[in-house]
Design a protein around this motif. Structure first.
Motif, short mmCIF file in Angstrom:
data_model
loop_
_atom_site.label_atom_id
_atom_site.label_comp_id
_atom_site.label_asym_id
_atom_site.label_seq_id
_atom_site.Cartn_x
_atom_site.Cartn_y
_atom_site.Cartn_z
N ARG A 201 3.69 1.94 -5.31
CA ARG A 201 3.07 0.73 -5.98
C ARG A 201 1.56 1.35 -6.64
NH1 ARG A 201 3.05 -3.14 -1.89
NH2 ARG A 201 1.24 -2.43 -1.46
N GLY B 21 3.87 -5.77 0.34
CA GLY B 21 5.25 -5.27 1.01
C GLY B 21 5.30 -3.94 0.66
N GLY B 22 6.38 -3.37 1.19
CA GLY B 22 6.73 -1.93 1.41
C GLY B 22 8.05 -1.76 1.85
N GLU C 98 -2.03 -5.35 5.47
CA GLU C 98 -2.48 -5.88 4.29
C GLU C 98 -3.69 -6.73 4.67
OE1 GLU C 98 -1.66 -5.42 1.39
OE2 GLU C 98 0.34 -4.51 1.66
N GLU D 175 3.35 -4.68 7.92
CA GLU D 175 2.84 -4.81 6.58
C GLU D 175 1.78 -5.87 6.69
OE1 GLU D 175 3.18 -3.59 3.76
OE2 GLU D 175 4.83 -2.04 4.15
N MET E 65 0.80 -1.20 -0.06
CA MET E 65 -0.02 0.11 0.21
C MET E 65 0.97 1.49 0.03
SD MET E 65 -3.16 -1.35 0.18
CE MET E 65 -3.35 -2.96 0.03
N THR E 66 2.11 1.09 -0.64
CA THR E 66 3.00 2.68 -0.70
C THR E 66 2.49 3.12 -1.89
OG1 THR E 66 4.36 1.31 -2.07
CG2 THR E 66 4.73 1.04 0.07
#
Lengths: 254, 254
Positions: free
Chosen positions: A5, B63-64, B83, B79, A1-2
DNA sequence: TAAATAGTGTCTCTGAGACATTATATT
DNA sequence: AATATAATGTCTCAGAGACACTATTTA
């Protein structure tokens, strides 16, 4: 969820051109090497005494920065050659795990990918560093003894993880032979297990087990060498199935 | 043998003050999550469809970026919560391995620490992302089928590594229970093994093995729940000794 | 000759796997 | 009643471990 992205769609080329990598916090990525061998019948690891800050005077795993455009595995092998002059193909190299606690290096954020290497002592040329006295093999026992040396960074943890991985890996892989030269006797192979596991194994049962595993060892001509004991060389098998049963490590379960 | 390590001795404080982290090439460190569960009797993984470049339209692991001053493990758990909304303590989380091929992300050098998670399907709240349609569970079989979807970055490799690690981990640990709720029947536990290993196990022998391992499962009161089958809950043991013997994966040998 | 080592031969015990069987619950 | 599942019982076989024994080589 950055943000990266979820960026809105656009041509990939122009997206990449507009991408600014410098907005990230500075992080250094290094590789550290846990180089294990068996020296004088003791499981040992190569360490370097630090000449500068931080952790001046403490002992640290060899390692260094990953170069631009260099793969992690490649960096590990490069460091291995630099530190030991070892012919890379005689050593086993595998990724151990990655250590990234924020304050593990006081200089900056350093994420270190640790590698585990098994190598035969015979193949190691004495390490000729800038200052020869700062590099040496330490027996694991001495390292963790009461009067053991100071270890730098989180390398106590890394070394413990490396040793534990080594102990379990030889249960179900043929990697114990990585500690030996091109040819070896079954006694020498057995001694690797005895050293790493710190116990005694029955020579008869051990030999039977080893020879029963297809491709673990290959007889090397009719009783050629050392002590005129039968010599073997490492075979093509990489897994031991069923695995060695490691007897209860140290003392019985009370 | 890097310059940093061989710096001449000086007071540590002034050394740190003079240290310039910006001289390193920009590298981003991320965590990627391989989130495994068993959904409708199939081993499945959570993936996100990428809405932006690069790999637009391909599926990727969630991911992040790792935050400044955030531990790698902490980033992974953060994360996970973001998520899946999963209660962190019901899921098992462990580091899988680190992927750092220089060109794995075309934007910049990205070193990704992959984490492996096992979780019960029942605990997952439907993932409410910015765009709900872009997140879903994929059965591993479907993912690697002929007409499977495109996968982003090197995530094909990561997923394969994750599945393989999962398969071997339940041999010698009690982690199979991580795929189940707080209580379960032996049949449900057996089905976890059958799903992950893709084979059938003898119910009698399986049950005897499980119950013979001290602390693997604990009987949960006298035939309480579901279908009035005896219920168990996960016990304190984490290792299975001796391990499960995984029958030859798929078909007999030659 | 004495000591060390490679390898074999037994014997026992554990644990896995293949069943058949019983008990219980669901439909 | 028919079906599904949990659990037990039995039998067989593979493999680990204990240990005696032989053959060979080294000191």
């Amino acid at each position: 969820m950055t943000g990266a992205r979820k960026k809105t769609a656009a041509g990939e080329a122009e997206f990449l051109a507009s991408y600014d990598p410098t907005r990230f916090d500075p992080v250094a990525v290094t590789v550290d090497l846990a180089l294990l061998t068996i020296l004088d019948g003791r499981l040992s690891i190569l360490l370097i005494e630090r000449g500068g800050h931080p952790y001046k005077g403490a002992w640290a795993l060899p390692g260094g920065f990953v170069n631009r455009d260099e793969d992690l595995d490649t960096a590990a092998r490069r460091e291995l050659v630099e530190e030991t002059n070892v012919t890379v193909d005689v050593a086993h190299v595998e990724q151990l795990r990655t250590y990234g606690t924020p304050d593990r290096d006081p200089r900056m954020r350093v994420v270190s990918v640790a590698y585990l290497c098994f190598m035969p002592m015979t193949e190691t040329r004495p390490v000729a560093g800038d200052d020869a006295a700062t590099v040496r093999w330490w027996a694991i026992d001495d390292l963790f003894a009461e009067d053991g040396p100071d270890l730098a960074f989180d390398h106590t943890q890394v070394i413990q993880d490396a040793v534990e991985r080594c102990r379990s890996k030889i249960e179900y892989t043929t990697l114990a032979t990585s500690f030996l030269g091109a040819t070896f006797t079954l006694g020498e192979l057995r001694r690797v297990y005895e050293t790493v596991w710190d116990l005694k194994l029955d020579p008869g049962n051990f030999g039977r087990k080893v020879r029963s595993i297809e491709g673990f060892v290959i007889a090397d001509g009719p009783t050629s060498g050392r002590g005129h004991r039968p010599l073997y060389r490492s075979g093509p098998a990489s897994e031991i199935m069923p695995p060695f049963k490691r007897p209860n490590p140290e003392g019985s379960p009370a």
